[in-house]
Design a protein around this motif. Structure first.
Motif, PDB file in Angstrom:
ATOM      1  N   MET A  81      -9.734  -6.356   9.234  1.00 23.62           N
ATOM      2  CA  MET A  81      -9.082  -7.108   9.765  1.00 23.62           C
ATOM      3  C   MET A  81      -7.865  -7.037   8.623  1.00 23.62           C
ATOM      4  N   THR A  82      -8.464  -6.820   7.079  1.00 21.78           N
ATOM      5  CA  THR A  82      -7.485  -6.305   6.259  1.00 21.78           C
ATOM      6  C   THR A  82      -6.495  -5.113   6.349  1.00 21.78           C
ATOM      7  N   VAL A  96      -2.455  -4.918   6.929  1.00 22.52           N
ATOM      8  CA  VAL A  96      -1.567  -4.072   6.100  1.00 22.52           C
ATOM      9  C   VAL A  96      -0.887  -3.352   7.137  1.00 22.52           C
ATOM     10  N   SER A  97      -2.056  -2.550   7.402  1.00 22.19           N
ATOM     11  CA  SER A  97      -1.492  -1.319   8.062  1.00 22.19           C
ATOM     12  C   SER A  97       0.205  -1.431   9.855  1.00 22.19           C
ATOM     13  N   GLY A  98      -0.411  -2.533   9.904  1.00 27.48           N
ATOM     14  CA  GLY A  98       0.243  -2.864  11.436  1.00 27.48           C
ATOM     15  C   GLY A  98       1.963  -3.415  10.084  1.00 27.48           C
ATOM     16  N   GLY A  99       2.026  -4.161   9.439  1.00 27.19           N
ATOM     17  CA  GLY A  99       3.063  -4.617   8.479  1.00 27.19           C
ATOM     18  C   GLY A  99       3.806  -3.380   7.827  1.00 27.19           C
ATOM     19  N   VAL A 158      -0.356   0.984  16.192  1.00 27.11           N
ATOM     20  CA  VAL A 158      -1.001   1.345  15.044  1.00 27.11           C
ATOM     21  C   VAL A 158      -2.194  -0.046  14.169  1.00 27.11           C
ATOM     22  N   GLY A 159      -1.857  -1.148  14.063  1.00 28.44           N
ATOM     23  CA  GLY A 159      -2.587  -1.851  14.155  1.00 28.44           C
ATOM     24  C   GLY A 159      -3.895  -1.819  14.544  1.00 28.44           C
ATOM     25  N   GLN A 184      -1.641   4.422   5.637  1.00 28.18           N
ATOM     26  CA  GLN A 184      -0.131   3.920   5.517  1.00 28.18           C
ATOM     27  C   GLN A 184       0.714   3.576   4.371  1.00 28.18           C
ATOM     28  N   PHE A 185       0.773   3.466   3.011  1.00 25.56           N
ATOM     29  CA  PHE A 185       1.654   3.304   2.385  1.00 25.56           C
ATOM     30  C   PHE A 185       2.404   4.782   1.978  1.00 25.56           C
ATOM     31  N   VAL A 186       1.638   5.337   2.591  1.00 28.50           N
ATOM     32  CA  VAL A 186       2.278   7.328   2.828  1.00 28.50           C
ATOM     33  C   VAL A 186       2.940   7.439   3.962  1.00 28.50           C
TER      34      VAL A 186
END
Length: 175
Positions: free
Chosen positions: A17-18, A22-25, A55-56, A156-158
Motif C-alpha cells: 500500500m505504501t 507513494v508511486s502514484g504520487g 501506475v499505482g 519511482q523517485f528516479v
C-alpha cells in the motif's frame, strides 16, 4: 519519532500500500510537470489521475512481485548475482512493463484496444531504447545497495523524470 522513522514503520507494516500510494504520487507529479512543459492552459486532472492510477494500482503490484522474484535469483558471486538480476530485469521485465504502460495509458484515455496496441507498437522501440540509457545504471544501484522494500520506491523517485518523459511522449500520441 521523525518523519523518516514513521515512514519506515509504515513501509515495513504495509509495504504494498505504501509503495502504491507513494508511486502514484510521484507519477502524478511527473505528469503535472509534463503538462507544465507542454504549456497546457489548464491542468488536466483526469489525465494525471489516470496515469497515477495505472501506475499505482496496476504497475506497482507487478513491480513489487518482480523484485521479490528477483530476490530469489542467487549466485555465490555478488557481481554475477547483480548481473543476472540486471539481465532479467532489462531483457524480461522492462519490455513487458513498457507494453503495459504504452497499452494501458491509451486504454485509460478511452481509446479502443486496437488503437492502443497500434500506439504501443509505434512507441515501444523508441521508449525501450531510451530506457536502456537510464535504467541499467539505476538498477545496478538498486541491486547492490537498496533493501528490497525500498526498491520500488527508488525506481519511482528516479521515475519522476522517467514518468515526465513518458507522459510527454505518450500525450503527443494521444492528442
Amino acid at each position: 519519532m521523525g518523519i523518516l522513522s514513521k515512514f519506515n514503520r509504515i513501509l515495513n507494516n504495509h509495504p504494498m500500500m505504501t509503495q502504491m500510494i507513494v508511486s502514484g504520487g510521484i507519477v502524478a507529479t511527473g505528469d503535472i510537470i509534463a503538462q507544465y512543459i507542454e504549456e497546457k492552459q489548464k491542468w488536466d486532472k483526469i489525465r494525471t489521475f489516470r496515469f497515477a492510477t495505472l501506475v499505482g494500482c496496476c504497475i506497482v503490484p507487478f513491480q513489487s512481485a518482480w523484485y521479490r522474484y528477483l530476490q530469489c535469483v542467487q549466485h555465490s558471486n555478488l557481481h554475477l548475482k547483480v548481473a543476472k538480476r540486471l539481465a532479467y530485469d532489462q531483457l524480461v521485465f522492462s519490455p513487458l512493463l513498457n507494453i503495459l504502460i504504452l497499452t494501458g495509458l491509451p486504454l485509460a484515455e478511452g481509446y479502443s484496444w486496437k488503437r492502443s496496441i497500434e500506439i504501443m507498437k509505434e512507441e515501444w522501440l523508441d521508449i525501450f531504447i531510451d530506457s536502456l540509457k537510464l535504467w541499467p545504471a539505476v538498477q545496478i544501484i538498486n541491486f547492490y545497495f537498496v533493501p528490497l522494500n525500498y526498491r520500488v520506491l527508488l525506481i519511482q523517485f528516479v521515475g519522476l523524470v522517467w514518468s515526465t518523459y513518458l507522459s510527454l511522449k505518450t500525450s503527443r500520441k494521444l492528442q
